[in-house]
Design a protein around this motif. Structure first.
Motif, PDB file in Angstrom:
ATOM      1  N   GLN A  43       0.812  -1.207   0.000  1.00 24.38           N
ATOM      2  CA  GLN A  43       0.000   0.000   0.000  1.00 24.38           C
ATOM      3  C   GLN A  43       0.851   1.265   0.000  1.00 24.38           C
ATOM      4  N   GLU A  44       2.015   1.204   0.650  1.00 28.28           N
ATOM      5  CA  GLU A  44       2.860   2.386   0.756  1.00 28.28           C
ATOM      6  C   GLU A  44       4.210   2.131   0.096  1.00 28.28           C
ATOM      7  N   SER A  49       7.922   2.658  -0.966  1.00 28.26           N
ATOM      8  CA  SER A  49       8.971   3.359  -0.228  1.00 28.26           C
ATOM      9  C   SER A  49      10.304   3.250  -0.946  1.00 28.26           C
ATOM     10  N   ALA A  77       8.854   7.497   2.138  1.00 27.68           N
ATOM     11  CA  ALA A  77       7.802   7.186   1.170  1.00 27.68           C
ATOM     12  C   ALA A  77       8.256   7.599  -0.216  1.00 27.68           C
TER      13      ALA A  77
END
Length: 122
Positions: free
Chosen positions: A83-84, A86, A102
């Motif tokens: 979802q994130e 990085s 991020a």
């Protein structure tokens, strides 16, 4: 919810009772403003968003980057899964300090010419 249509009624009465003159007046006033708004604000913003998405999609290992927080670093790992997304940055060569940020926090990617011109951090 009620809408006040009195300004439209005033235009309609001024146009002779039928509504065509009022709509023509509204179109001739608002249509150029909408077109100008589109070319000055919306189109450049869309172009900038596409450029930024392409920049973030092209980040790879060993790229030199600047984050939105002002941290310069070299990309050691890009994680686009989950979802994130990085990026892991090496910010200090001598102590091997790494920071995970991020992917959206990357503000700028320096290419080879810009990396040689930037002053050394030391």
């Amino acid at each position: 919810m009620m809408f006040d249509l009195s300004p439209l009624m005033i235009f309609a009465e001024a146009a002779g009772g039928n509504g065509t003159g009022a709509w023509l007046t509204l179109v001739t006033l608002w249509l150029p403003l909408i077109v100008i708004f589109y070319f000055i604000l919306i189109r450049p913003q869309r172009r900038e968003r596409q450029r930024r998405e392409a920049m973030l999609a092209g980040i790879k290992k060993d790229d030199r980057v600047l984050t939105i927080g002002g941290i310069y670093g070299v990309v050691t790992n890009v994680n686009r899964d989950g979802q994130e997304p990085s990026v892991t940055l090496r910010v200090d060569e001598s102590n091997n300090v790494k920071v995970r940020v991020a992917l959206s926090a990357v503000a700028r990617v320096f290419n080879a010419e810009q990396a040689t011109e930037s002053p050394s951090k030391g």
